[in-house]
Design an enzyme around this catalytic site. Structure first.
Site, short mmCIF file in Angstrom:
data_model
loop_
_atom_site.label_atom_id
_atom_site.label_comp_id
_atom_site.label_asym_id
_atom_site.label_seq_id
_atom_site.Cartn_x
_atom_site.Cartn_y
_atom_site.Cartn_z
N PRO A 170 0.85 -1.21 0.00
CG PRO A 170 0.03 -1.01 2.18
CD PRO A 170 0.78 -1.94 1.28
CG ASP A 210 4.94 -1.48 2.35
OD1 ASP A 210 3.78 -1.36 2.78
OD2 ASP A 210 5.43 -2.58 2.02
CG HIS A 211 0.48 3.64 5.20
ND1 HIS A 211 1.15 4.00 6.35
CD2 HIS A 211 -0.60 4.48 5.15
CE1 HIS A 211 0.53 4.99 6.95
NE2 HIS A 211 -0.55 5.30 6.25
NE ARG A 212 2.99 -4.39 2.89
CZ ARG A 212 3.55 -5.36 2.17
NH1 ARG A 212 2.97 -6.56 2.14
NH2 ARG A 212 4.67 -5.16 1.48
#
Length: 475
Positions: free
Chosen positions: A268, A445-447
């Site tokens: 994401p 990467d928003h994770r």
């Protein structure tokens, strides 16, 4: 006799990287009837990672080339057969070989050698690499089928391209792999080009000069080059409509497309932007150039300070130098920063990286960056330099672009886009004055990188470029 049955040795397309499944044959350096020696480079191939040269692992006479230039061949497929010197198959046979064949009891044990610097080697001594990107591979000799004779190659083999005519003096035109690729794309016969490089080497400038001299009012140059490049493929590529051109997706471009799709639909993405007054940074770059502090032959550019600023920000916030482990459901914070630099090459976009860039001084980083860029331009980047990256910089500013939303390199948590530096009106010390300004964009990467961490890293990079002296105090 058994020696007649075993006279032909087959050389298969090796896995020249790690798990690659195919490669395109760019150039053949030999033709049927040529004598070859152990270690002699016989062709150049392009994989999804780099262009490499393949040396033959035995002595003999070339019997057959199984694929033409431009063909894409699966790993493990025979690409050339050689009649081993001193055996009956080394010369054309007058009669078929006997039907019976003895088992290859004395055949050499199978050896699998991969790209220089990759994986284990078993059996035999190491061969010397001709170049950094040269592949050393050994094909296991096999007894030919009982019905096969040296003078009767397999009928299913593709047509062999016409032999390349030799230039006066019997020498093949000298040119580096990227120049040969450009010539192929432009449809230029290297034998017709006048070389101006050292020792008679044909350069890019020679190709452009030749193309300009031969220019005619026909299709646009780029479109014509693409058409001629597609004609080199074994099967003709259909072209529909006036001016439509179909370009096969393979090699570096195919790998890039697959990687970007995988990244975009797996991680994401979040992108943040910031405008930065880099007037002091640009002055600092000029000072470093004029003073020669980093070395007389070291290239100094704004990208160098952007890289140093990002590395310094990562040192302050190491959690962004991480990787998502889906199988273990863990975040892996990397112990060192392998800084990738996106580079546009004739074969497509590649991202070689500087290993352990965070431990380098400004001078060491400048040297490594210069070597990385030069190697990429020459098309000599080895696959080892494009693996293991942890964070990337893409310099879109060199194309006059202000910014963008870069897609993450697969397996990495962040990528920084460095935009064009422009003179803009800026409030400085209470007054609106012209200042040199750029836009930075950080995708992450928003994770594993939340908004706070991403914002802190981007803010640190901006602050360091606005006040480059902090690179010393913060680093």
């Amino acid at each position: 006799m058994t020696t007649e049955v075993r006279s032909l040795r087959e050389f298969k397309m090796p896995d020249v990287g790690e798990g690659l499944t195919e490669a395109e044959i760019l150039s053949w350096y030999v033709k049927p009837g040529d004598t070859v020696t152990d270690g002699q480079v016989v062709c150049e191939v392009e994989t999804a990672k780099a262009a490499v040269e393949l040396p033959i692992p035995f002595n003999g006479v070339v019997e057959q080339l199984f694929f033409p230039e431009g063909a894409t061949v699966d790993v493990g497929t025979v690409i050339i057969s050689v009649a081993v010197a001193g055996e009956a198959g080394a010369a054309p046979a007058a009669a078929p070989a006997p039907a019976a064949a003895e088992p290859a009891a004395e055949a050499e044990p199978e050896r699998r050698e991969v790209l220089v610097g990759y994986g284990p080697r078993t059996g035999g001594s190491q061969r010397r690499a001709r170049r950094t990107t040269t592949v050393t591979a050994v094909a296991t000799p096999k007894p030919a089928p009982a019905a096969a004779a040296p003078a009767a190659p397999a009928p299913a083999a593709p047509a062999v391209p016409a032999p390349v005519a030799e230039v006066p003096g019997g020498q093949r035109p000298l040119a580096k792999p990227p120049v040969r690729k450009l010539a192929k794309d432009l449809g230029i016969d290297l034998r017709a080009v006048t070389p101006t490089g050292p020792d008679g080497v044909i350069t890019r400038e020679d190709l452009h000069a030749h193309a300009a001299a031969q220019a005619a009012p026909a299709a646009p140059a780029v479109e014509q080059a693409v058409v001629e490049a597609t004609e080199a493929v074994a099967a003709p590529v259909p072209v529909s409509g006036a001016g439509d051109v179909r370009v096969p997706i393979k090699g570096v471009r195919k790998a890039t497309a697959q990687a970007m799709v995988a990244s975009a639909f797996t991680a994401p993405h979040v992108t943040e932007f910031v405008q930065v007054d880099v007037t002091r940074t640009m002055k600092f770059v000029r000072k470093l150039k004029e003073s020669g502090e980093l070395g007389r032959d070291v290239r100094v550019s704004p990208l160098l300070l952007v890289a140093k600023a990002l590395l310094t920000a990562i040192k302050r916030h190491p959690e962004i130098n991480a990787q998502w482990d889906e199988a273990a459901q863990e975040i892996v914070v990397k112990g060192q920063v392998n800084l990738g630099i996106a580079a546009a090459t004739p074969r497509g976009l590649i991202v070689p990286n500087i290993k352990d860039a965070g431990s380098r001084t400004l001078s060491g980083l400048a040297v490594a960056l210069g070597e990385l860029v030069e190697t990429a331009r020459q098309g000599k980047t080895p696959p080892a330099d494009m693996q293991g990256g942890t964070v990337t910089i893409t310099n879109v500013g060199v194309f006059g672009v202000d910014t963008g939303t870069p897609i993450l390199n697969p397996g990495e948590a962040a990528i920084l886009a460095f935009g064009a530096v422009r003179e803009l009106p800026w409030v400085h010390k209470g007054k609106v004055v012209p200042r040199q300004v750029t836009t930075l964009a950080l995708s992450f990467d928003h994770r594993l990188v939340d908004g706070e961490l991403g914002s802190k890293v981007l803010a640190d990079v901006a602050a360091l470029l606005e006040h480059p002296k902090r690179l010393i105090t913060w680093g």
